[in-house]
Design a protein around this motif. Structure first.
Motif, short mmCIF file in Angstrom:
data_model
loop_
_atom_site.label_atom_id
_atom_site.label_comp_id
_atom_site.label_asym_id
_atom_site.label_seq_id
_atom_site.Cartn_x
_atom_site.Cartn_y
_atom_site.Cartn_z
N ARG A 3 39.24 -65.53 -14.91
CA ARG A 3 38.03 -64.70 -14.82
C ARG A 3 36.94 -65.41 -14.04
O ARG A 3 36.89 -66.64 -14.03
N THR A 4 36.05 -64.64 -13.43
CA THR A 4 34.87 -65.23 -12.78
C THR A 4 33.63 -64.43 -13.10
O THR A 4 33.70 -63.26 -13.52
N PHE A 5 32.49 -65.09 -12.92
CA PHE A 5 31.19 -64.45 -13.14
C PHE A 5 30.55 -64.15 -11.78
O PHE A 5 30.42 -65.04 -10.93
N ILE A 6 30.19 -62.90 -11.60
CA ILE A 6 29.57 -62.44 -10.35
C ILE A 6 28.23 -61.79 -10.69
O ILE A 6 28.15 -60.95 -11.59
N GLY A 116 28.53 -66.18 -7.15
CA GLY A 116 29.88 -66.22 -7.72
C GLY A 116 30.18 -67.62 -8.22
O GLY A 116 29.83 -68.60 -7.55
N SER A 117 30.82 -67.72 -9.36
CA SER A 117 31.16 -69.03 -9.93
C SER A 117 31.95 -69.86 -8.91
O SER A 117 32.80 -69.33 -8.20
N ASP A 118 31.70 -71.18 -8.91
CA ASP A 118 32.30 -72.02 -7.86
C ASP A 118 33.59 -72.73 -8.28
O ASP A 118 34.21 -73.40 -7.46
N ALA A 119 33.99 -72.63 -9.55
CA ALA A 119 35.23 -73.26 -10.02
C ALA A 119 35.64 -72.61 -11.34
O ALA A 119 34.81 -71.96 -11.99
N ALA A 123 33.19 -71.02 -14.11
CA ALA A 123 33.32 -69.60 -14.44
C ALA A 123 33.36 -69.41 -15.95
O ALA A 123 32.68 -68.53 -16.50
N GLN A 124 34.13 -70.25 -16.64
CA GLN A 124 34.24 -70.10 -18.10
C GLN A 124 32.88 -70.30 -18.75
O GLN A 124 32.48 -69.53 -19.63
#
Ligand code: GTP
Ligand code: MG
Length: 150
Positions: A3-6, A116-119, A123-124
């Motif tokens: 999963r990622t955070f945007i 956007g999360s970079d790793a 992201a977690q």
């Protein structure tokens, strides 16, 4: 599944690019698992960008992120963290490749539209910072076999 955070930043929301961003991630084949619009508190902005707190642009970055609503989202898919960063493009929109979100829509590094999360680890922690578990839906789109080979 990864999963990622945007986040569509205040400039992206003001410019009516929320639908464009969601569409690009959906069309790529990623799955939306959480979505909300909010006006960010100073505390949340400072936690989110804590890694940059000694940088000269930190104060203006926090002021900008808290200046109007953002649209926060969580996306799921194979390799989504790195792939979303590619779809977003380089930090400076003037050097971001055409075809990327920043390359297509931005001009200034301080108005680069989207985060956007970079790793995977980042992201977690960002998903946990921005969303409660109950705000996220785990689901498997019925088109999955048309996007993934097993
Ligand atoms: P984010 O997805 O927002 O984290 O961007 P990024 O990962 O591409 O860049 P980075 O984490 O290094 O920087 C965070 C944000 O700070 C950037 O998106 C920019 O908006 C801002 N920023 C970074 N470098 C500069 C700079 O040199 N000047 C200014 N004004 N802003 C900067
Ligand atoms: Mg970053």
């Amino acid at each position: 599944m990864e999963r990622t955070f945007i986040m569509v930043k205040p400039d992206g929301v003001q410019r009516g690019l929320v639908g464009e961003v969601i569409q690009r991630l959906e069309c790529k084949g990623f799955t939306l698992v959480g979505l909300k619009q909010l006006t960010v508190s100073r505390e949340l902005a400072e936690s989110h960008y804590a890694v940059h707190k000694e940088r000269p642009f930190f104060k203006s970055l926090v002021e900008f992120i808290t200046s109007g609503p953002v649209v926060a989202s969580v996306w799921e898919g194979d390799g989504v963290v790195a792939s979303a960063r590619k779809l977003i493009g380089a930090t400076n929109p003037l050097t971001a490749e055409p075809g990327t979100i920043r390359g297509d829509f931005g001009v200034s590094i301080g108005r680069n539209l989207i985060h956007g999360s970079d790793a995977i680890e980042t992201a977690q922690s960002e998903v946990a910072l921005w969303f409660e578990d109950g705000e996220l839906s785990s689901w498997k789109p019925s088109i999955t076999p048309w996007i993934y080979e097993d």
